[in-house]
Structures are given as structure tokens and as C-alpha cells.
Write an enzyme that holds these catalytic residues in place. Structure first.
Site, PDB file in Angstrom:
ATOM      1  N   HIS A  76       0.831  -1.208   0.000  1.00  0.00           N
ATOM      2  CA  HIS A  76       0.000   0.000   0.000  1.00  0.00           C
ATOM      3  C   HIS A  76       0.861   1.251   0.000  1.00  0.00           C
ATOM      4  CE1 HIS A  76      -4.215  -1.386   0.806  1.00  0.00           C
ATOM      5  NE2 HIS A  76      -3.550  -2.511   0.982  1.00  0.00           N
ATOM      6  N   GLU A  96      -8.929   7.215  -4.344  1.00  0.00           N
ATOM      7  CA  GLU A  96      -9.200   7.272  -2.906  1.00  0.00           C
ATOM      8  C   GLU A  96      -8.476   8.447  -2.249  1.00  0.00           C
ATOM      9  OE1 GLU A  96      -9.782   2.439  -2.940  1.00  0.00           O
ATOM     10  OE2 GLU A  96      -7.947   3.306  -2.136  1.00  0.00           O
ATOM     11  N   GLN A  97      -7.193   8.595  -2.515  1.00  0.00           N
ATOM     12  CA  GLN A  97      -6.457   9.705  -1.922  1.00  0.00           C
ATOM     13  C   GLN A  97      -6.824  11.033  -2.585  1.00  0.00           C
ATOM     14  OE1 GLN A  97      -2.465   9.462  -0.612  1.00  0.00           O
ATOM     15  NE2 GLN A  97      -2.341   7.236  -0.745  1.00  0.00           N
ATOM     16  N   PHE A 128       1.151   3.365   7.313  1.00  0.00           N
ATOM     17  CA  PHE A 128      -0.137   3.620   7.940  1.00  0.00           C
ATOM     18  C   PHE A 128      -1.224   3.476   6.882  1.00  0.00           C
ATOM     19  CE2 PHE A 128      -3.451   6.870   8.846  1.00  0.00           C
ATOM     20  CZ  PHE A 128      -3.941   6.344  10.034  1.00  0.00           C
TER      21      PHE A 128
END
Length: 293
Positions: A76, A96-97, A128
């Protein structure tokens, strides 16, 4: 005869009937850079539901030794990291970001995210990971800082749970009749003109984020209005603004002293439905809010 090609958005039945290569081609990207997850469940078909498919995929990851799970986590990209700024992510991660423009932060914000990313990776050995579609920047940063205090076992479990949320949404985007519930939240309002005893037709209701940016606006037409729907709501603080001044200047209404009335509230359950029931008059208003789900 197995289906060797699939439509852009196949049904679950078509995925169940497809040959292994077509199944893997369509679902191999659900788990970031980990097509082996789809490969691990292809032999378990047919799946009775998309939920069963998702549970099987998560179980395949959970059954792996810690080293393999950490390797998957490391596939990720960091949130607001170098890959985001350079556009070097999968199309899913870009979308998504991109919802929070994490690839276009100013220098100060970028430095804050970089410091957190570096501290987290140094502590746990993987990036994270957060289902960012459920968060504003403020809540994502608050969770980021809080999770740095966790132990490794807690973060291994919490990270897999977040990947579960991410991949559930990705599956819903890939299967026409996914049937998955609990994916979407909503913000809706119904406004009554208490002086006339009728819906406040023509009243503009606007939804703003904590920074004051306009997210949505609609006009009461007599049957209520939906301001946000069709996706998880982002956790954080919001403001509903009633444009009472303009409304009470309409013919047939009574002029009042109130102009734009702000109603501040917080969203803490991204998949819930928030419903506002409002009553307005030239000199007063009342509000009640209920949460469903």
C-alpha cells in the site's frame, strides 16, 4: 462453459461462471498489489454473495503468517506520501487519496504527513493504512497520531480491518449486483414553515465542511431533500446553513430578522443516515437530528 471474458461490470453470477484467468483479471487488483488474494479464493466458487466472497478473501489474508501480512501491507502507498505526489499509485489509490487531494498538499501540510509516515513505518515496519474515503484530513491526522501509540499486535489487527473496509468498497465498484449493505451514508433534511403549517418550499439549504467550503446545496420542494448520499460520509465537523432571509423575502411569506442560520454538527458514523427535521418562522427556528445505522 466457463466465461472467458467479462463485461466491464459483471454480475456475481458471471464471476462465479468465469474461467480462473478472467476472475483473476477482474478482481486481482482489489487488494493492493496482491493478486494472490483473488487467486487464493478462485477455487472456492461459487460464492452465494459478494459478502461471502469478501469474507473469503479477508480470511485468506488473515490465515497468512505475520510476515506475509506485513508484505501485503507494504504494497500500500503511504497516505500523502511520495507516490501520491508523483502519481505513482494504482488507479484505486489515486481515486481514494484524490478525494482529499492528498497528492497536492502545501509544504507545511506535506511535511507533517511525511513526519507521521516516517514515524509510523519506523515503529511498525509498514505504512499507515486507513480507509480514507471515511475521513476528512483532520480526522485522518487525529487517527494517525493516536495509532502511533498502539502496540504492534493492535496495529496488525487494525490495519487488516481498514483493508477490509477499503476492499469492500472496491468490490462494490467491480460487481454490478454486489448487494453489499452498510456502504453508504446520507445527510437529508425536511423543513416545515411553522407559520403556514406547510413545507418551506423554496428554502435553500446548504451543507459546508469545517473550512466553510460548499459541499452541496438544494432547495426544499415539499418532500424533503437529500444533500449527500451514495458513498461513505467523511467523519468530521460540518455546518448546515438555512438561507432564511431569502426565503422570507419571497411573496406570501413574512419578513423576519434571521438571514443565514448555521447549524453545526459532527459526523462520526460514515455509513449512517443523518436526518434533520427543521421548523422555521420569520423570527425563530428549531432543529432535531436523528441518526439511522
Amino acid at each position: 462453459m466457463p466465461l472467458r471474458t467479462l463485461p466491464a461490470l459483471p454480475t456475481l453470477a458471471q464471476l462465479n461462471a468465469a474461467d480462473a484467468a478472467a476472475f483473476l483479471d477482474h478482481l486481482g487488483g482489489v487488494f493492493e498489489h496482491a493478486p494472490w488474494v483473488a487467486a487464493a479464493v478462485v477455487g472456492q466458487r461459487p460464492f452465494a454473495s459478494t459478502d461471502a466472497l469478501h469474507r473469503a478473501m479477508l480470511a485468506a489474508v488473515a490465515a497468512c503468517p505475520e510476515e506475509a501480512r506485513v508484505a501485503l501491507f507494504n504494497g500500500h502507498p503511504e497516505l500523502a506520501g511520495a507516490a501520491a505526489r508523483l502519481g505513482q499509485m494504482t488507479s484505486d489509490s489515486v481515486r481514494e487519496q484524490g478525494g482529499l487531494a492528498l497528492g497536492a498538499l502545501d509544504a507545511a501540510d506535506g511535511a507533517r504527513w511525511d513526519a507521521l509516515n516516517a514515524a509510523y513505518r519506523a515503529r511498525f515496519g509498514f505504512p499507515f493504512i486507513l480507509c480514507i474515503k471515511r475521513h476528512t484530513r483532520a480526522t485522518a491526522l487525529a487517527v494517525f497520531e493516536a495509532r502511533l501509540a498502539n502496540d504492534l499486535a493492535t496495529e496488525l489487527a487494525g490495519t487488516l480491518a481498514e483493508i477490509g473496509r477499503i476492499t469492500r468498497l472496491r468490490l462494490a465498484e467491480r460487481i454490478a449486483d454486489h448487494g453489499l449493505d452498510g456502504l453508504h451514508g446520507s445527510v437529508a433534511a425536511h423543513v416545515l414553515d411553522s407559520r403556514r403549517g406547510l413545507p418551506a418550499q423554496g428554502l435553500r439549504v446548504a451543507l459546508h465542511d469545517a473550512d466553510g467550503a460548499l459541499l452541496a446545496a438544494s432547495v426544499e420542494e415539499g418532500c424533503g431533500l437529500t444533500l449527500l448520499a451514495g458513498a461513505p460520509l467523511r467523519m468530521g465537523r460540518y455546518e448546515l446553513r438555512l438561507h432564511l432571509g431569502d426565503y422570507h423575502r419571497q411573496p406570501g411569506t413574512a419578513a423576519g430578522l434571521l438571514d443565514v442560520v448555521p447549524i453545526a454538527f459532527a459526523i462520526d458514523a460514515p455509513e449512517a443516515g443523518y436526518r434533520f427535521t427543521l421548523s422555521v418562522a420569520p423570527w425563530a427556528y428549531s432543529v432535531a437530528c436523528t441518526r439511522e445505522g
